[in-house]
Scaffold this motif. Structure first.
Motif, mmCIF file in Angstrom:
data_model
loop_
_atom_site.group_PDB
_atom_site.id
_atom_site.type_symbol
_atom_site.label_atom_id
_atom_site.label_comp_id
_atom_site.label_asym_id
_atom_site.label_seq_id
_atom_site.Cartn_x
_atom_site.Cartn_y
_atom_site.Cartn_z
ATOM 1 N N GLU A 89 50.932 32.919 46.631
ATOM 2 C CA GLU A 89 50.062 33.130 45.478
ATOM 3 C C GLU A 89 49.656 34.591 45.343
ATOM 4 O O GLU A 89 49.470 35.283 46.336
ATOM 5 C CB GLU A 89 48.797 32.289 45.616
ATOM 6 N N ILE A 90 49.483 35.018 44.081
ATOM 7 C CA ILE A 90 48.966 36.353 43.788
ATOM 8 C C ILE A 90 47.821 36.220 42.787
ATOM 9 O O ILE A 90 47.769 35.261 42.023
ATOM 10 C CB ILE A 90 50.063 37.304 43.236
ATOM 11 N N SER A 91 46.901 37.208 42.800
ATOM 12 C CA SER A 91 45.791 37.192 41.841
ATOM 13 C C SER A 91 45.268 38.583 41.525
ATOM 14 O O SER A 91 44.442 38.730 40.637
ATOM 15 C CB SER A 91 44.637 36.328 42.361
ATOM 16 N N ASP A 92 45.724 39.613 42.235
ATOM 17 C CA ASP A 92 45.232 40.972 42.031
ATOM 18 C C ASP A 92 46.146 41.746 41.082
ATOM 19 O O ASP A 92 47.357 41.551 41.099
ATOM 20 C CB ASP A 92 45.161 41.724 43.364
ATOM 21 N N PRO A 93 45.577 42.641 40.270
ATOM 22 C CA PRO A 93 46.385 43.404 39.321
ATOM 23 C C PRO A 93 47.474 44.270 39.967
ATOM 24 O O PRO A 93 48.405 44.674 39.297
ATOM 25 C CB PRO A 93 45.365 44.284 38.598
ATOM 26 N N SER A 94 47.390 44.532 41.238
ATOM 27 C CA SER A 94 48.413 45.352 41.892
ATOM 28 C C SER A 94 49.575 44.513 42.416
ATOM 29 O O SER A 94 50.500 45.051 43.001
ATOM 30 C CB SER A 94 47.779 46.119 43.055
ATOM 31 N N GLN A 95 49.560 43.210 42.210
ATOM 32 C CA GLN A 95 50.573 42.326 42.763
ATOM 33 C C GLN A 95 51.538 41.824 41.705
ATOM 34 O O GLN A 95 51.202 41.748 40.526
ATOM 35 C CB GLN A 95 49.908 41.123 43.433
ATOM 36 N N SER A 96 52.746 41.479 42.155
ATOM 37 C CA SER A 96 53.739 40.882 41.271
ATOM 38 C C SER A 96 54.674 40.006 42.092
ATOM 39 O O SER A 96 54.772 40.142 43.305
ATOM 40 C CB SER A 96 54.520 41.955 40.521
ATOM 41 N N ILE A 97 55.354 39.106 41.393
ATOM 42 C CA ILE A 97 56.395 38.271 41.989
ATOM 43 C C ILE A 97 57.674 38.581 41.228
ATOM 44 O O ILE A 97 57.688 38.570 39.999
ATOM 45 C CB ILE A 97 56.059 36.775 41.873
ATOM 46 N N VAL A 98 58.752 38.848 41.956
ATOM 47 C CA VAL A 98 60.017 39.202 41.332
ATOM 48 C C VAL A 98 61.112 38.283 41.850
ATOM 49 O O VAL A 98 61.286 38.136 43.055
ATOM 50 C CB VAL A 98 60.393 40.672 41.623
ATOM 51 N N CYS A 99 61.850 37.666 40.946
ATOM 52 C CA CYS A 99 63.046 36.898 41.279
ATOM 53 C C CYS A 99 64.229 37.696 40.737
ATOM 54 O O CYS A 99 64.568 37.602 39.556
ATOM 55 C CB CYS A 99 62.995 35.500 40.671
ATOM 56 N N LEU A 100 64.826 38.518 41.595
ATOM 57 C CA LEU A 100 65.914 39.393 41.150
ATOM 58 C C LEU A 100 67.147 38.633 40.660
ATOM 59 O O LEU A 100 67.700 38.979 39.617
ATOM 60 C CB LEU A 100 66.300 40.364 42.269
ATOM 61 N N PRO A 101 67.607 37.597 41.377
ATOM 62 C CA PRO A 101 68.812 36.911 40.894
ATOM 63 C C PRO A 101 68.642 36.307 39.498
ATOM 64 O O PRO A 101 69.573 36.316 38.695
ATOM 65 C CB PRO A 101 69.059 35.821 41.943
#
Length: 120
Positions: A89-101
């Motif tokens: 889980e993420i919730s901070d503005p400095s975070q991201s989730i990336v699915c490259l494929p």
């Protein structure tokens, strides 16, 4: 041979390190919006205040993004490595989730915006 001053210095350094860690962890602002991009284009924006599940189907790939309790997570992806799902889980503005494929990016925006630098 360990002297009394060495023990006092070690205790002071541990306490100072814990204080700095606490200051950084409590100063984080939670974001307001989850911005989802798919294939390099903005797909949608959702408030973190409303719980929902978003399914993205593009180019024969599927990603499922869950917004719950002010946090965002990638709960399903049909990519091979599953790094995006394992990120949690993420919730901070400095975070991201990336699915490259699958070319899917989830970013958190909003909260207390601060500038890293100001140029004239």
């Amino acid at each position: 041979m360990i002297r009394k001053a060495d023990v006092i210095l070690a205790i002071f350094l541990v306490i100072a390190g814990l204080a700095v860690s606490y200051a950084f962890s409590t100063g984080q602002e939670t974001g307001q919006m989850a911005v989802i991009s798919a294939g390099g284009k903005e797909y949608a924006s959702y408030s973190l205040l409303e719980d929902r599940v978003v399914t993205i189907d593009q180019d024969g790939h599927t990603n499922k993004i869950t917004i719950k309790g002010g946090h965002v997570s990638m709960t399903f992806s049909d990519c091979a490595n599953q790094n995006c799902v394992q990120q949690g889980e993420i919730s901070d503005p400095s975070q991201s989730i990336v699915c490259l494929p699958n070319k899917v990016v989830v970013e958190i925006q909003g909260g207390n915006e601060e500038f890293d630098a100001i140029a004239k």
